[in-house]
Design a protein around this motif. Structure first.
Motif, PDB file in Angstrom:
ATOM      1  N   LEU A  32     -89.391  33.629  58.420  1.00 36.76           N
ATOM      2  CA  LEU A  32     -88.765  33.602  59.748  1.00 36.76           C
ATOM      3  C   LEU A  32     -89.460  34.574  60.714  1.00 36.76           C
ATOM      4  O   LEU A  32     -89.671  34.256  61.881  1.00 36.76           O
ATOM      5  CB  LEU A  32     -87.278  33.935  59.634  1.00 36.76           C
ATOM      6  CG  LEU A  32     -86.413  32.831  59.003  1.00 36.76           C
ATOM      7  CD1 LEU A  32     -84.999  33.323  58.794  1.00 36.76           C
ATOM      8  CD2 LEU A  32     -86.401  31.590  59.887  1.00 36.76           C
ATOM      9  N   LEU A  33     -89.828  35.737  60.190  1.00 42.42           N
ATOM     10  CA  LEU A  33     -90.512  36.733  61.024  1.00 42.42           C
ATOM     11  C   LEU A  33     -91.874  36.204  61.475  1.00 42.42           C
ATOM     12  O   LEU A  33     -92.253  36.321  62.645  1.00 42.42           O
ATOM     13  CB  LEU A  33     -90.678  38.034  60.233  1.00 42.42           C
ATOM     14  CG  LEU A  33     -91.117  39.243  61.041  1.00 42.42           C
ATOM     15  CD1 LEU A  33     -89.968  39.692  61.959  1.00 42.42           C
ATOM     16  CD2 LEU A  33     -91.521  40.393  60.138  1.00 42.42           C
ATOM     17  N   TYR A  34     -92.575  35.560  60.525  1.00 44.19           N
ATOM     18  CA  TYR A  34     -93.890  34.996  60.837  1.00 44.19           C
ATOM     19  C   TYR A  34     -93.766  33.932  61.932  1.00 44.19           C
ATOM     20  O   TYR A  34     -94.531  33.913  62.896  1.00 44.19           O
ATOM     21  CB  TYR A  34     -94.498  34.402  59.563  1.00 44.19           C
ATOM     22  CG  TYR A  34     -95.809  33.691  59.790  1.00 44.19           C
ATOM     23  CD1 TYR A  34     -96.985  34.425  60.001  1.00 44.19           C
ATOM     24  CD2 TYR A  34     -95.879  32.300  59.808  1.00 44.19           C
ATOM     25  CE1 TYR A  34     -98.181  33.778  60.218  1.00 44.19           C
ATOM     26  CE2 TYR A  34     -97.075  31.652  60.025  1.00 44.19           C
ATOM     27  CZ  TYR A  34     -98.226  32.391  60.230  1.00 44.19           C
ATOM     28  OH  TYR A  34     -99.418  31.754  60.453  1.00 44.19           O
ATOM     29  N   GLU A  35     -92.741  33.065  61.771  1.00 42.35           N
ATOM     30  CA  GLU A  35     -92.522  32.007  62.766  1.00 42.35           C
ATOM     31  C   GLU A  35     -92.152  32.602  64.124  1.00 42.35           C
ATOM     32  O   GLU A  35     -92.591  32.096  65.156  1.00 42.35           O
ATOM     33  CB  GLU A  35     -91.409  31.069  62.286  1.00 42.35           C
ATOM     34  CG  GLU A  35     -91.867  30.144  61.185  1.00 42.35           C
ATOM     35  CD  GLU A  35     -91.384  28.730  61.411  1.00 42.35           C
ATOM     36  OE1 GLU A  35     -90.216  28.589  61.792  1.00 42.35           O
ATOM     37  OE2 GLU A  35     -92.176  27.793  61.192  1.00 42.35           O
ATOM     38  N   PHE A  41     -88.861  32.861  68.865  1.00 46.22           N
ATOM     39  CA  PHE A  41     -87.571  32.925  68.174  1.00 46.22           C
ATOM     40  C   PHE A  41     -86.830  31.585  68.198  1.00 46.22           C
ATOM     41  O   PHE A  41     -86.246  31.173  67.196  1.00 46.22           O
ATOM     42  CB  PHE A  41     -86.722  34.028  68.807  1.00 46.22           C
ATOM     43  CG  PHE A  41     -85.414  34.241  68.107  1.00 46.22           C
ATOM     44  CD1 PHE A  41     -85.388  34.664  66.776  1.00 46.22           C
ATOM     45  CD2 PHE A  41     -84.210  34.039  68.762  1.00 46.22           C
ATOM     46  CE1 PHE A  41     -84.194  34.864  66.117  1.00 46.22           C
ATOM     47  CE2 PHE A  41     -83.006  34.231  68.102  1.00 46.22           C
ATOM     48  CZ  PHE A  41     -82.998  34.650  66.775  1.00 46.22           C
ATOM     49  N   THR A  42     -86.887  30.888  69.333  1.00 51.75           N
ATOM     50  CA  THR A  42     -86.155  29.616  69.452  1.00 51.75           C
ATOM     51  C   THR A  42     -86.676  28.600  68.436  1.00 51.75           C
ATOM     52  O   THR A  42     -85.898  27.902  67.798  1.00 51.75           O
ATOM     53  CB  THR A  42     -86.305  29.041  70.878  1.00 51.75           C
ATOM     54  OG1 THR A  42     -86.283  30.133  71.798  1.00 51.75           O
ATOM     55  CG2 THR A  42     -85.190  28.087  71.211  1.00 51.75           C
ATOM     56  N   GLN A  43     -88.006  28.525  68.308  1.00 51.05           N
ATOM     57  CA  GLN A  43     -88.616  27.609  67.337  1.00 51.05           C
ATOM     58  C   GLN A  43     -88.253  28.025  65.911  1.00 51.05           C
ATOM     59  O   GLN A  43     -87.967  27.188  65.051  1.00 51.05           O
ATOM     60  CB  GLN A  43     -90.143  27.625  67.493  1.00 51.05           C
ATOM     61  CG  GLN A  43     -90.639  26.834  68.688  1.00 51.05           C
ATOM     62  CD  GLN A  43     -90.482  25.337  68.464  1.00 51.05           C
ATOM     63  OE1 GLN A  43     -90.769  24.831  67.398  1.00 51.05           O
ATOM     64  NE2 GLN A  43     -89.987  24.637  69.477  1.00 51.05           N
ATOM     65  N   ALA A  44     -88.269  29.345  65.673  1.00 53.57           N
ATOM     66  CA  ALA A  44     -87.961  29.858  64.332  1.00 53.57           C
ATOM     67  C   ALA A  44     -86.537  29.494  63.950  1.00 53.57           C
ATOM     68  O   ALA A  44     -86.248  29.173  62.796  1.00 53.57           O
ATOM     69  CB  ALA A  44     -88.149  31.367  64.284  1.00 53.57           C
ATOM     70  N   ARG A  45     -85.643  29.519  64.944  1.00 52.79           N
ATOM     71  CA  ARG A  45     -84.241  29.202  64.675  1.00 52.79           C
ATOM     72  C   ARG A  45     -84.034  27.721  64.391  1.00 52.79           C
ATOM     73  O   ARG A  45     -83.050  27.333  63.755  1.00 52.79           O
ATOM     74  CB  ARG A  45     -83.363  29.647  65.839  1.00 52.79           C
ATOM     75  CG  ARG A  45     -82.652  30.937  65.516  1.00 52.79           C
ATOM     76  CD  ARG A  45     -81.747  31.371  66.623  1.00 52.79           C
ATOM     77  NE  ARG A  45     -80.957  30.282  67.181  1.00 52.79           N
ATOM     78  CZ  ARG A  45     -80.243  30.398  68.297  1.00 52.79           C
ATOM     79  NH1 ARG A  45     -80.255  31.530  68.952  1.00 52.79           N
ATOM     80  NH2 ARG A  45     -79.539  29.395  68.757  1.00 52.79           N
ATOM     81  N   ALA A  46     -84.965  26.896  64.859  1.00 54.51           N
ATOM     82  CA  ALA A  46     -84.855  25.453  64.615  1.00 54.51           C
ATOM     83  C   ALA A  46     -85.226  25.119  63.171  1.00 54.51           C
ATOM     84  O   ALA A  46     -84.884  24.045  62.667  1.00 54.51           O
ATOM     85  CB  ALA A  46     -85.765  24.702  65.579  1.00 54.51           C
ATOM     86  N   ASN A  47     -85.913  26.035  62.504  1.00 57.73           N
ATOM     87  CA  ASN A  47     -86.306  25.831  61.110  1.00 57.73           C
ATOM     88  C   ASN A  47     -85.064  25.787  60.208  1.00 57.73           C
ATOM     89  O   ASN A  47     -84.204  26.654  60.315  1.00 57.73           O
ATOM     90  CB  ASN A  47     -87.216  27.016  60.716  1.00 57.73           C
ATOM     91  CG  ASN A  47     -87.945  26.765  59.417  1.00 57.73           C
ATOM     92  OD1 ASN A  47     -87.484  26.003  58.586  1.00 57.73           O
ATOM     93  ND2 ASN A  47     -89.080  27.423  59.259  1.00 57.73           N
ATOM     94  N   PRO A  48     -84.964  24.753  59.333  1.00 54.07           N
ATOM     95  CA  PRO A  48     -83.774  24.676  58.464  1.00 54.07           C
ATOM     96  C   PRO A  48     -83.590  25.906  57.571  1.00 54.07           C
ATOM     97  O   PRO A  48     -82.480  26.192  57.136  1.00 54.07           O
ATOM     98  CB  PRO A  48     -84.037  23.437  57.601  1.00 54.07           C
ATOM     99  CG  PRO A  48     -85.188  22.751  58.174  1.00 54.07           C
ATOM    100  CD  PRO A  48     -85.860  23.625  59.161  1.00 54.07           C
ATOM    101  N   ILE A  49     -84.694  26.606  57.335  1.00 53.87           N
ATOM    102  CA  ILE A  49     -84.606  27.803  56.487  1.00 53.87           C
ATOM    103  C   ILE A  49     -83.691  28.862  57.135  1.00 53.87           C
ATOM    104  O   ILE A  49     -83.051  29.650  56.453  1.00 53.87           O
ATOM    105  CB  ILE A  49     -86.030  28.337  56.199  1.00 53.87           C
ATOM    106  CG1 ILE A  49     -86.111  28.720  54.730  1.00 53.87           C
ATOM    107  CG2 ILE A  49     -86.432  29.493  57.060  1.00 53.87           C
ATOM    108  CD1 ILE A  49     -87.495  28.997  54.245  1.00 53.87           C
ATOM    109  N   TRP A  50     -83.613  28.835  58.456  1.00 60.08           N
ATOM    110  CA  TRP A  50     -82.725  29.748  59.189  1.00 60.08           C
ATOM    111  C   TRP A  50     -81.262  29.459  58.815  1.00 60.08           C
ATOM    112  O   TRP A  50     -80.472  30.366  58.592  1.00 60.08           O
ATOM    113  CB  TRP A  50     -82.954  29.580  60.702  1.00 60.08           C
ATOM    114  CG  TRP A  50     -81.957  30.307  61.548  1.00 60.08           C
ATOM    115  CD1 TRP A  50     -80.905  29.765  62.215  1.00 60.08           C
ATOM    116  CD2 TRP A  50     -81.910  31.705  61.824  1.00 60.08           C
ATOM    117  NE1 TRP A  50     -80.204  30.734  62.879  1.00 60.08           N
ATOM    118  CE2 TRP A  50     -80.800  31.942  62.659  1.00 60.08           C
ATOM    119  CE3 TRP A  50     -82.699  32.797  61.444  1.00 60.08           C
ATOM    120  CZ2 TRP A  50     -80.450  33.197  63.121  1.00 60.08           C
ATOM    121  CZ3 TRP A  50     -82.363  34.053  61.897  1.00 60.08           C
ATOM    122  CH2 TRP A  50     -81.256  34.245  62.731  1.00 60.08           C
TER     123      TRP A  50
END
Lengths: 144, 69
Positions: A32-35, A41-50
């Protein structure tokens, strides 16, 4: 695979799971930090891993409520939990406050949206507070 | 923690493996309990007591002074 019946090995296996959980959480946080750094941050939050990360945090929080109630009881003098209507009033108060904020605040939401937000906040407050309330009540009854 | 499991086990003529099978744990666990390197649960202590026909006192009791040393 054989079912482990030995209590020592069961305990060891739980400790191993704990270590694996730590490794997994560190891995998820690293991803998540890498993304966040690379795509924001918005794109990282879209990741299902979030969602996985948040869900495990919520489950852990819920499970730890029992522990919190027990430690709280030991550090504070035992007293009867406040009546349940106070829990409802508090949750309702926060729900209404958030609803008003949604309507009158900078968002200028419609009444329907504000009602939805208020209802969600109300449930989010009511559920854990009720759980803790009934847990405390049960503990007091057990003590008597 | 010190205990009398080994003496009691030899008295009823059981090997570590046999005792382990009787109470449903591994031989290593019995070995660690005898050496005092593993602290068994009360349930397991009772199982051991039943298997060697001894009381909890006889197998696991130690005086408070002794346990501090």
């Amino acid at each position: 695979m054989k079912i482990i019946k030995d209590e020592r090995l069961q305990m060891q296996s739980l400790k191993n799971i704990r270590i694996a959980f730590i490794v997994q959480t560190v891995g998820i946080l690293a991803i998540l930090l890498y993304e966040t750094i690379t795509v924001g941050f918005t794109q990282a939050r879209a990741n299902p891993i979030w969602i996985v990360f948040m869900l495990s945090a919520v489950v852990l929080g819920w499970l730890n409520l029992r522990i919190s109630v027990d430690t709280y009881e030991n550090t504070n003098p035992r007293k009867k939990p406040a009546p349940y209507y106070r829990v409802i009033m508090l949750s309702l108060g926060v729900g209404i406050a958030v609803m008003l904020l949604a309507v009158l605040g900078p968002d200028k939401s419609s009444v329907n949206e504000a009602l939805l937000v208020g209802a969600i906040v109300f449930i989010c407050f009511l559920a854990p507070f009720s759980f803790v309330h009934f847990l405390q009540k049960k503990r007091t009854e057990d003590h008597e | 923690m010190e205990n009398n499991v080994k003496i009691a086990r030899i008295q009823v003529d059981l090997t570590q493996q046999q005792l382990a099978e009787k109470i449903g744990v591994t031989r290593q666990t019995i070995s660690l309990i005898e050496k005092g390197k593993y602290n068994p649960s009360l349930k397991l202590c009772l199982e051991i007591c039943y298997a060697v026909n001894k009381s909890l006192d006889e197998l696991f009791w130690i005086d408070q002074e002794e346990s501090k040393t």
